[in-house]
Structures are given as C-alpha cells and as structure tokens.
Design an enzyme around this catalytic site. Structure first.
Site, PDB file in Angstrom:
ATOM      1  N   LEU A   9      -9.738 -20.582 -39.032  1.00 10.12           N
ATOM      2  CA  LEU A   9      -8.535 -19.784 -38.763  1.00 10.12           C
ATOM      3  C   LEU A   9      -8.901 -18.302 -38.749  1.00 10.12           C
ATOM      4  CD1 LEU A   9      -6.010 -21.645 -41.110  1.00 10.12           C
ATOM      5  CD2 LEU A   9      -6.763 -22.208 -38.785  1.00 10.12           C
ATOM      6  N   ALA A  10      -8.717 -17.703 -37.580  1.00 13.43           N
ATOM      7  CA  ALA A  10      -9.173 -16.308 -37.450  1.00 13.43           C
ATOM      8  C   ALA A  10      -8.272 -15.498 -36.522  1.00 13.43           C
ATOM      9  CB  ALA A  10     -10.606 -16.295 -36.916  1.00 13.43           C
ATOM     10  N   ALA A  11      -6.975 -15.811 -36.555  1.00 13.90           N
ATOM     11  CA  ALA A  11      -6.071 -15.144 -35.610  1.00 13.90           C
ATOM     12  C   ALA A  11      -5.344 -13.955 -36.225  1.00 13.90           C
ATOM     13  CB  ALA A  11      -5.063 -16.148 -35.073  1.00 13.90           C
ATOM     14  N   ARG A  16      -3.676  -5.702 -44.487  1.00 17.13           N
ATOM     15  CA  ARG A  16      -4.047  -5.068 -45.754  1.00 17.13           C
ATOM     16  C   ARG A  16      -5.415  -4.385 -45.728  1.00 17.13           C
ATOM     17  NH1 ARG A  16      -2.624 -10.392 -49.152  1.00 17.13           N
ATOM     18  NH2 ARG A  16      -2.910 -11.272 -47.066  1.00 17.13           N
ATOM     19  N   LYS A  23      -9.685  -8.134 -39.228  1.00 19.81           N
ATOM     20  CA  LYS A  23     -10.212  -8.487 -40.549  1.00 19.81           C
ATOM     21  C   LYS A  23     -11.462  -9.361 -40.514  1.00 19.81           C
ATOM     22  CE  LYS A  23      -7.869 -11.244 -43.429  1.00 19.81           C
ATOM     23  NZ  LYS A  23      -6.923 -11.585 -44.520  1.00 19.81           N
ATOM     24  N   GLY A  78       1.871 -18.591 -39.026  1.00 15.51           N
ATOM     25  CA  GLY A  78       1.427 -19.250 -40.257  1.00 15.51           C
ATOM     26  C   GLY A  78       0.193 -20.114 -40.057  1.00 15.51           C
ATOM     27  N   LYS A 351     -40.545   8.285 -30.925  1.00 18.52           N
ATOM     28  CA  LYS A 351     -39.458   7.665 -30.158  1.00 18.52           C
ATOM     29  C   LYS A 351     -39.994   7.101 -28.859  1.00 18.52           C
ATOM     30  CE  LYS A 351     -37.447   8.857 -26.791  1.00 18.52           C
ATOM     31  NZ  LYS A 351     -36.879   9.509 -25.608  1.00 18.52           N
ATOM     32  N   TYR A 387     -38.986  16.467 -22.503  1.00 23.47           N
ATOM     33  CA  TYR A 387     -37.658  16.638 -21.911  1.00 23.47           C
ATOM     34  C   TYR A 387     -37.563  17.995 -21.235  1.00 23.47           C
ATOM     35  CZ  TYR A 387     -32.495  16.495 -21.874  1.00 23.47           C
ATOM     36  OH  TYR A 387     -31.179  16.488 -21.512  1.00 23.47           O
TER      37      TYR A 387
HETATM   38  C1  UD1 Z   1      -3.908 -18.805 -47.674  1.00 21.35           C
HETATM   39  C2  UD1 Z   1      -3.232 -20.058 -48.245  1.00 21.35           C
HETATM   40  C3  UD1 Z   1      -3.265 -19.984 -49.761  1.00 21.35           C
HETATM   41  C4  UD1 Z   1      -4.700 -19.873 -50.236  1.00 21.35           C
HETATM   42  C5  UD1 Z   1      -5.421 -18.697 -49.560  1.00 21.35           C
HETATM   43  C6  UD1 Z   1      -6.909 -18.763 -49.879  1.00 21.35           C
HETATM   44  C7  UD1 Z   1      -1.472 -20.809 -46.712  1.00 21.35           C
HETATM   45  C8  UD1 Z   1      -0.004 -20.832 -46.452  1.00 21.35           C
HETATM   46  N1  UD1 Z   1      -1.865 -20.123 -47.794  1.00 21.35           N
HETATM   47  O1  UD1 Z   1      -3.157 -17.671 -48.081  1.00 21.35           O
HETATM   48  O2  UD1 Z   1      -2.660 -21.140 -50.324  1.00 21.35           O
HETATM   49  O3  UD1 Z   1      -4.736 -19.723 -51.637  1.00 21.35           O
HETATM   50  O4  UD1 Z   1      -5.274 -18.744 -48.132  1.00 21.35           O
HETATM   51  O5  UD1 Z   1      -7.610 -17.624 -49.412  1.00 21.35           O
HETATM   52  O6  UD1 Z   1      -2.218 -21.396 -45.984  1.00 21.35           O
HETATM   53  N2  UD1 Z   1      -4.225 -17.089 -39.942  1.00 21.35           N
HETATM   54  C9  UD1 Z   1      -4.077 -17.402 -38.617  1.00 21.35           C
HETATM   55  N3  UD1 Z   1      -2.830 -17.505 -38.105  1.00 21.35           N
HETATM   56  C10 UD1 Z   1      -1.711 -17.337 -38.850  1.00 21.35           C
HETATM   57  C11 UD1 Z   1      -1.859 -17.009 -40.209  1.00 21.35           C
HETATM   58  C12 UD1 Z   1      -3.135 -16.893 -40.744  1.00 21.35           C
HETATM   59  O7  UD1 Z   1      -5.062 -17.591 -37.901  1.00 21.35           O
HETATM   60  O8  UD1 Z   1      -0.611 -17.471 -38.284  1.00 21.35           O
HETATM   61  C13 UD1 Z   1      -5.580 -16.970 -40.493  1.00 21.35           C
HETATM   62  C14 UD1 Z   1      -5.914 -15.575 -40.973  1.00 21.35           C
HETATM   63  O9  UD1 Z   1      -6.561 -14.840 -39.965  1.00 21.35           O
HETATM   64  C15 UD1 Z   1      -6.857 -15.837 -42.151  1.00 21.35           C
HETATM   65  C16 UD1 Z   1      -6.431 -17.215 -42.636  1.00 21.35           C
HETATM   66  O10 UD1 Z   1      -5.653 -17.813 -41.612  1.00 21.35           O
HETATM   67  O11 UD1 Z   1      -8.199 -15.889 -41.745  1.00 21.35           O
HETATM   68  C17 UD1 Z   1      -5.638 -17.159 -43.931  1.00 21.35           C
HETATM   69  O12 UD1 Z   1      -4.463 -16.393 -43.725  1.00 21.35           O
HETATM   70  P1  UD1 Z   1      -3.933 -15.384 -44.801  1.00 21.35           P
HETATM   71  O13 UD1 Z   1      -2.721 -14.737 -44.260  1.00 21.35           O
HETATM   72  O14 UD1 Z   1      -5.035 -14.508 -45.267  1.00 21.35           O
HETATM   73  O15 UD1 Z   1      -3.499 -16.420 -45.940  1.00 21.35           O
HETATM   74  P2  UD1 Z   1      -3.367 -16.153 -47.497  1.00 21.35           P
HETATM   75  O16 UD1 Z   1      -2.117 -15.412 -47.779  1.00 21.35           O
HETATM   76  O17 UD1 Z   1      -4.624 -15.580 -48.013  1.00 21.35           O
HETATM   77 CA    CA Z   2      -6.479 -14.638 -47.085  1.00 27.45          CA
END
Ligand code: UD1
Ligand code: CA
Length: 469
Positions: A9-11, A16, A23, A78, A351, A387
C-alpha cells in the site's frame, strides 16, 4: 506449493511528513522506504507483487520500475479500499496474499516468511502480524476474546478507553487467503471515526462468519515501526543504520565507531577493510578488501578496489583501482578513474580524468578532462586548464612524463611519453616524446633594486630596532 502474492500500500500522501516528496519515497539509508519493503518481500519467491499507487504514482513507478505490477487508487478512501484496487489483478487467483505498507521500512524477509508459515500452520483465512509495545498510541489495537482469539482490530480514533489500553498493536502486515480477502473486502463499510474503508475490518468479517483468524506476534516491535513523520523517519534510519553496520562487521569489516558511521543499504565492503569514525558511504558504492577509509571521508556511488587508503576525502561517481590512495582533503568528482598504485595527495581535485598506474599527483593540483598515462609525476600546483568559458577541452599526457610544479597545461594539448615540462610553464602547444618544454619568461636580476622600494625603509627600521634591543 501455494501461490504467494503481495500487495504493497503506497497511495497515501503522507501529510504528516510536511514534504513535497511523497511519504513512501523518503529514503532510509539511501533507499526509498517503499523500495526497502519491496526488496524484503521479493526475497520470498513471490508469484506476483502489486503496488497500490495514488499520490506520486509516476514517481513511485519510476523508483520501483517493473519489479512490481501497479494499480491506481485515485482517491484514498482507506487501506481496505486500497487493497480492493488490486482485485482486478489478483481477485480470481488461488493462493495467499501478504499485505504490507510502504511506510514500514524495517520489516525483514525472515519476518514475512515466518508470517506465511504461521498462517499456513494455523489453517487461517487471515493472519495479522502483531507486536507488543508500551507505547501503542496511533496504532490499531488487537482485541482478543477470552480464548485469546482475535475478534477485531480497533483504530486509535475508534478505540474506547479499555481498548486503547491494549498494548498489542497491528503492525499493518497481514497474510490472507486471497479469495477470502477479496470476498470480505466487499463486506466492509466506512462507518467509523475517519470515514474510511479499513482493511482491518476484514478480520471482524471473518470472525463473524466463523472463519479461522490468527495473529502472529513478532518478537521485535522495533522492526514494525511505521513512519508517519520526520521524527519516526530518523528513528527508523537509526535502526536501519545499526542493522547495516552490524551486517558489515559480521562480514569482516572493522568499523571503529558504528555510532558515527553512515552506510547506505546497498553499499558493499570487502573483509579486513577498516572504516574510521565519521565516514559516510552512499548509494551504489563498492569497496574492496584491506582498505582503510579514513575519518570523515565521504564516498558516493563509487567503486574502490583492494588495499586502498582514503584519508579525509570526498569521492563521487569515481573509480579507484587497487593500491591507490588519496588525501587528506582531496576531491574526486564524477568520472575520475585512479589507476593501480596511483597516488593522489592532498588538496587535489580530479574530474572526468583518468590517472594511470603509479602516477603521482601529490599536491594542490586540478586535473579536469585529461588522460594521464602511467608512472607520471605531476608537480605541486599544476593546473589542467580545461575550460575556455564556453567549451571543455581534453589533454593527454604520455607515460613516464614529468610535469614540473606550478605548470598550466592549457587544453587541448598532447604531451607525449617521456616528456618533460619545466616548472612554471604555461603549455599551449603539443610536446613530443622525449622533448622538454619550457614556457615561461626568463629570469632577469637587477642589481641593488631592493633598496629602491619602500619595503627597504621598513626593513631598515625593523633591523635597527632589533639591534637596539
Ligand atoms: C494503519 C492501520 C493500523 C496499523 C498501522 C501500522 C488501518 C485502518 N490501520 O494505520 O491498524 O496499526 O497502519 O503502521 O489499516 N494507504 C493507501 N491508501 C489509502 C490509505 C492508506 O494506499 O487510502 C497506504 C498509505 O500510503 C500507507 C499505508 O497505506 O503506506 C498505511 O496508511 P496510514 O494512513 O499510514 O495508516 P495508519 O494510520 O498508520
Ligand atoms: Ca502509517
């Protein structure tokens, strides 16, 4: 063998971090966080890896290239919604699926492997990787029933006081039966404090349907650290740094002071090399065996052979061959190549130039855009003038030549083998092999001229004062 898939998950934007950079692309020890995650997952013989991208999609793609497939999550609704985007690529497949976040850079391949094994041994449809911590704030909490079985995972913002007191947290890593995962994702809603589709809610779906869920508690909480801001970023980097330094020491590298040694993740170092305090080794640097990298040196993306000594110098995108040495206080800029046994002394800048075997460039010299043969001596304060204000020009110097101190070699110029440049020359024309070039004004001495200058009166006063004392 059960097929193995992974979804990263990297979207997210990573608000913060307060950064222009997305990030998951923030580097930890020289490597973007999401690359660390992928690198560790890759070591588990995966059948397919899918990365969910959104914010910074193009940059994430150009970082991870074709090591993974991609799906786009246009709106970040989410973590559950994010995984759902992978349904088009994975939904109809049999196997198990690892989920990891792009902002947890410290997980190791071994932990992922253990999770796969635990998940299989429990016959679970979903297994969450958990950890124990005295400071659970911000993490999802693992809520177990009286039998110790996981009932659900509660986010910080949704937790009651009792739930918030739980110290077992969700690391954000899971293993699922692939088909069960996507079935369950269709059943979750966004009825929670953040109005998001939580991936964590699938555990409750399974539980209610009487399916087996499991939790694998890892020993080391530190490894599960999630990076949401720059404070955590520096903490994660410190953990990673220790891990990298330890790996090199176990491989036979002496690191005098690990606390002040900064080595990027992909750097390679041979055994019996000594790294002194304050050294920074970056990017794709490779260092051979039996070298000494002296205090406060920095080496970026460079390749060093064996038995090389670097003393307090900066080396960028360059190559040093065996038994050469540099420093103190010298600088190899991009595309410098230092031959075997060659000596680069102090206050030298090189260089886009190659320095042949055993050639010596000892002091206060600039070598830019030049090819120097072997066994050459370059005198102190020599400048390869490359140069003209618009273009760079190249100079060649043949083997066994001697360049006297304080020479300016104005490119383009060819100096043959066994040539001799008299000190203080400004060389503008080619010099044939075995010739000597002398290119400077002849010295003229004017008898008694010293006394004509004001300096003479001042000196007289000083001399007189000293005699009277
Ligand atoms: C999440 C977990 C939490 C856990 C924590 C561990 C959920 C609801 N919560 O919280 O239980 O303790 O990770 O680090 O899963 N992302 C998407 N799309 C979205 C939302 C998030 O790709 O719509 C990716 C973010 O880029 C990130 C990852 O998912 O890499 C986690 O998202 P983040 O918002 O950081 O979740 P946490 O609040 O840390
Ligand atoms: Ca996180």
């Amino acid at each position: 063998m059960t097929a193995k898939y992974a979804v990263i998950l990297a979207a997210g934007q990573g608000t913060r971090m307060k950064s222009k950079l997305y990030k998951v692309l923030h580097p930890v020890c020289g490597k973007p966080m999401v690359d660390h995650v992928l690198t560790q997952i890759e070591q588990n013989e995966m059948d397919q890896i899918v990365t969910v991208i959104g914010h910074g999609a193009e940059m994430v793609k150009s970082t991870l290239k074709d090591r993974t497939d991609y799906v786009v999550q246009a709106e970040q609704l989410g973590t559950g919604h994010a995984v759902m985007q992978a349904e088009s690529l994975l939904g109809d497949k049999d196997g198990m699926t690892l989920i990891a976040c792009g902002d947890t850079p410290l997980f190791t391949a071994e932990t992922f492997k253990e999770l796969f094994q635990y998940h299989q041994s429990k016959g679970a449809v979903g297994t969450v990787l958990t950890a124990q911590t005295a400071e659970p704030f911000g993490y999802g909490r693992i809520i177990r029933n009286d039998l110790g079985i996981v009932e659900r995972i509660v986010e910080q913002k949704d937790a009651t006081k009792e739930e918030a007191a739980v110290t077992e947290i969700n690391t954000g890593v899971y293993c699922f039966n692939n088909r069960e995962l996507f079935d369950a994702l269709h059943k979750i809603n966004n009825d929670n404090a953040q109005g998001e589709y939580y991936l964590t809610d699938v555990m409750e779906v399974f539980q209610k349907e009487g399916k087996v869920v499991a939790a694998y508690k890892m020993k080391d909480f530190e490894e599960s650290m999630g990076v949401n801001d720059r404070v955590a970023l520096s903490k994660a980097a410190q953990v990673m740094r220790n891990r990298i330094n330890e790996k090199h020491m176990r491989n036979g590298v002496t690191i005098i002071d690990p606390a002040s040694t900064y080595i990027d993740a992909d750097v390679e170092i041979g055994s019996d090399t000594v790294i002194e305090p304050g050294v920074i080794l970056k990017g794709q640097t490779k260092i051979g065996s039996d070298c000494v990298i002296g205090a406060h040196s920095e080496i970026r993306n460079s390749v060093l052979g064996n038995e090389i000594t670097v003393t307090s110098s900066l080396i960028e995108d360059s190559v040093m061959h065996d038994q050469s040495d540099i420093g103190p206080y010298s600088h190899l800029r991009p595309q410098a190549e230092i031959g075997q046994g060659a000596h680069i002394g102090n206050f030298v800048e090189v260089k886009k130039a190659s320095i042949g075997e055993n050639t010596k460039v000892g002091h206060l010299t600039y070598v830019g855009d030049a090819t120097l043969g072997q066994e050459i001596n370059v005198g102190c304060g020599t400048i390869f003038v490359n140069y003209d204000g618009i273009n760079k020009h190249h100079t060649n110097v043949g083997d066994y030549s001697f360049i006297g101190s304080g020479s300016n070699v104005i490119a383009p110029v060819e100096i043959g083998d066994h040539a001799y440049i008299a000190a203080g020359s400004t060389v503008t024309a080619d010099v044939k092999p075995h010739d000597m070039a002398i290119a400077r004004g002849r010295q003229v001495n004017k008898a008694g001229y010293y006394d004509k200058y004001p300096v003479a009166q001042a000196a007289q006063k000083t001399e007189a004062a000293k005699k009277n004392n």
